[in-house]
Design a protein around this motif. Structure first.
Motif, PDB file in Angstrom:
ATOM      1  N   ASP A  36       0.842  -1.195   0.000  1.00  0.00           N
ATOM      2  CA  ASP A  36       0.000   0.000   0.000  1.00  0.00           C
ATOM      3  C   ASP A  36       0.883   1.252   0.000  1.00  0.00           C
ATOM      4  OD1 ASP A  36       0.893   0.365   2.631  1.00  0.00           O
ATOM      5  OD2 ASP A  36      -1.018  -0.135   3.544  1.00  0.00           O
ATOM      6  N   GLU A  37       0.268   2.409   0.122  1.00  0.00           N
ATOM      7  CA  GLU A  37       1.011   3.676   0.056  1.00  0.00           C
ATOM      8  C   GLU A  37       1.993   3.861   1.203  1.00  0.00           C
ATOM      9  OE1 GLU A  37      -2.664   4.111   2.356  1.00  0.00           O
ATOM     10  OE2 GLU A  37      -2.348   3.477   0.312  1.00  0.00           O
ATOM     11  N   ARG A  38       1.820   3.124   2.308  1.00  0.00           N
ATOM     12  CA  ARG A  38       2.755   3.205   3.440  1.00  0.00           C
ATOM     13  C   ARG A  38       3.876   2.163   3.346  1.00  0.00           C
ATOM     14  NH1 ARG A  38      -1.968   2.336   7.339  1.00  0.00           N
ATOM     15  NH2 ARG A  38      -0.980   0.366   7.050  1.00  0.00           N
ATOM     16  N   GLY A  39       3.791   1.287   2.331  1.00  0.00           N
ATOM     17  CA  GLY A  39       4.795   0.241   2.175  1.00  0.00           C
ATOM     18  C   GLY A  39       4.455  -1.040   2.907  1.00  0.00           C
ATOM     19  N   ALA A  40       3.233  -1.137   3.450  1.00  0.00           N
ATOM     20  CA  ALA A  40       2.804  -2.341   4.159  1.00  0.00           C
ATOM     21  C   ALA A  40       2.257  -3.362   3.155  1.00  0.00           C
ATOM     22  CB  ALA A  40       1.734  -1.992   5.186  1.00  0.00           C
ATOM     23  N   ILE A  41       2.528  -4.640   3.396  1.00  0.00           N
ATOM     24  CA  ILE A  41       2.032  -5.699   2.521  1.00  0.00           C
ATOM     25  C   ILE A  41       0.523  -5.820   2.676  1.00  0.00           C
ATOM     26  CG2 ILE A  41       2.101  -8.161   1.998  1.00  0.00           C
ATOM     27  CD1 ILE A  41       4.947  -8.200   3.104  1.00  0.00           C
ATOM     28  N   CYS A  42      -0.181  -5.799   1.541  1.00  0.00           N
ATOM     29  CA  CYS A  42      -1.635  -5.973   1.589  1.00  0.00           C
ATOM     30  C   CYS A  42      -2.080  -7.229   0.852  1.00  0.00           C
ATOM     31  CB  CYS A  42      -2.360  -4.738   1.084  1.00  0.00           C
ATOM     32  SG  CYS A  42      -1.839  -4.133  -0.507  1.00  0.00           S
ATOM     33  N   ALA A  43      -1.217  -7.800  -0.007  1.00  0.00           N
ATOM     34  CA  ALA A  43      -1.576  -9.025  -0.721  1.00  0.00           C
ATOM     35  C   ALA A  43      -0.328  -9.730  -1.234  1.00  0.00           C
ATOM     36  CB  ALA A  43      -2.504  -8.711  -1.877  1.00  0.00           C
ATOM     37  N   MET A  44      -0.513 -11.024  -1.538  1.00  0.00           N
ATOM     38  CA  MET A  44       0.577 -11.833  -2.077  1.00  0.00           C
ATOM     39  C   MET A  44       0.002 -12.779  -3.131  1.00  0.00           C
ATOM     40  SD  MET A  44       3.024 -14.563  -0.097  1.00  0.00           S
ATOM     41  CE  MET A  44       3.861 -13.304   0.837  1.00  0.00           C
ATOM     42  N   THR A  45       0.721 -12.949  -4.225  1.00  0.00           N
ATOM     43  CA  THR A  45       0.342 -13.885  -5.280  1.00  0.00           C
ATOM     44  C   THR A  45       1.440 -14.924  -5.417  1.00  0.00           C
ATOM     45  OG1 THR A  45      -0.828 -12.129  -6.449  1.00  0.00           O
ATOM     46  CG2 THR A  45      -0.300 -14.111  -7.707  1.00  0.00           C
ATOM     47  N   ILE A  46       1.038 -16.193  -5.427  1.00  0.00           N
ATOM     48  CA  ILE A  46       1.994 -17.296  -5.549  1.00  0.00           C
ATOM     49  C   ILE A  46       1.617 -18.139  -6.760  1.00  0.00           C
ATOM     50  CG2 ILE A  46       2.955 -19.356  -4.444  1.00  0.00           C
ATOM     51  CD1 ILE A  46       2.180 -18.021  -1.740  1.00  0.00           C
ATOM     52  N   GLU A  47       2.506 -18.162  -7.750  1.00  0.00           N
ATOM     53  CA  GLU A  47       2.308 -18.990  -8.938  1.00  0.00           C
ATOM     54  C   GLU A  47       2.827 -20.401  -8.669  1.00  0.00           C
ATOM     55  OE1 GLU A  47       0.659 -17.962 -11.515  1.00  0.00           O
ATOM     56  OE2 GLU A  47       0.602 -15.839 -11.011  1.00  0.00           O
ATOM     57  N   HIS A  48       2.319 -21.370  -9.409  1.00  0.00           N
ATOM     58  CA  HIS A  48       2.682 -22.784  -9.230  1.00  0.00           C
ATOM     59  C   HIS A  48       2.445 -23.200  -7.770  1.00  0.00           C
ATOM     60  CE1 HIS A  48       4.402 -22.424 -13.197  1.00  0.00           C
ATOM     61  NE2 HIS A  48       5.159 -21.430 -12.768  1.00  0.00           N
TER      62      HIS A  48
END
Length: 65
Positions: A36-48
């Motif tokens: 997000d705009e503060r640099g906090a993780i809001c989501a993650m995508t994992i392929e395979h």
């Protein structure tokens, strides 16, 4: 939190909280995080995902403080 598995593309999407994504970073060839705009993780995508996680045996437990 929302967790979605897309079987047709073998992609796991983990949304920690709804937020406007201001930056996307590659952690490795098959893992991307959204910040997000503060640099906090809001989501993650994992392929395979089926090769990297035990998708059929997912469990969730909330522990009281």
């Amino acid at each position: 939190m929302k967790i979605r598995y897309f079987q047709d593309t073998d992609t796991l999407y983990i949304e920690l909280r709804p937020a406007l994504v201001s930056e996307t970073r590659d952690l490795d060839e098959d893992t991307v995080i959204d910040l997000d705009e503060r640099g906090a993780i809001c989501a993650m995508t994992i392929e395979h995902a089926s090769e990297r996680a035990d998708i059929p045996t997912f469990s969730y437990e909330q522990i009281a403080a």
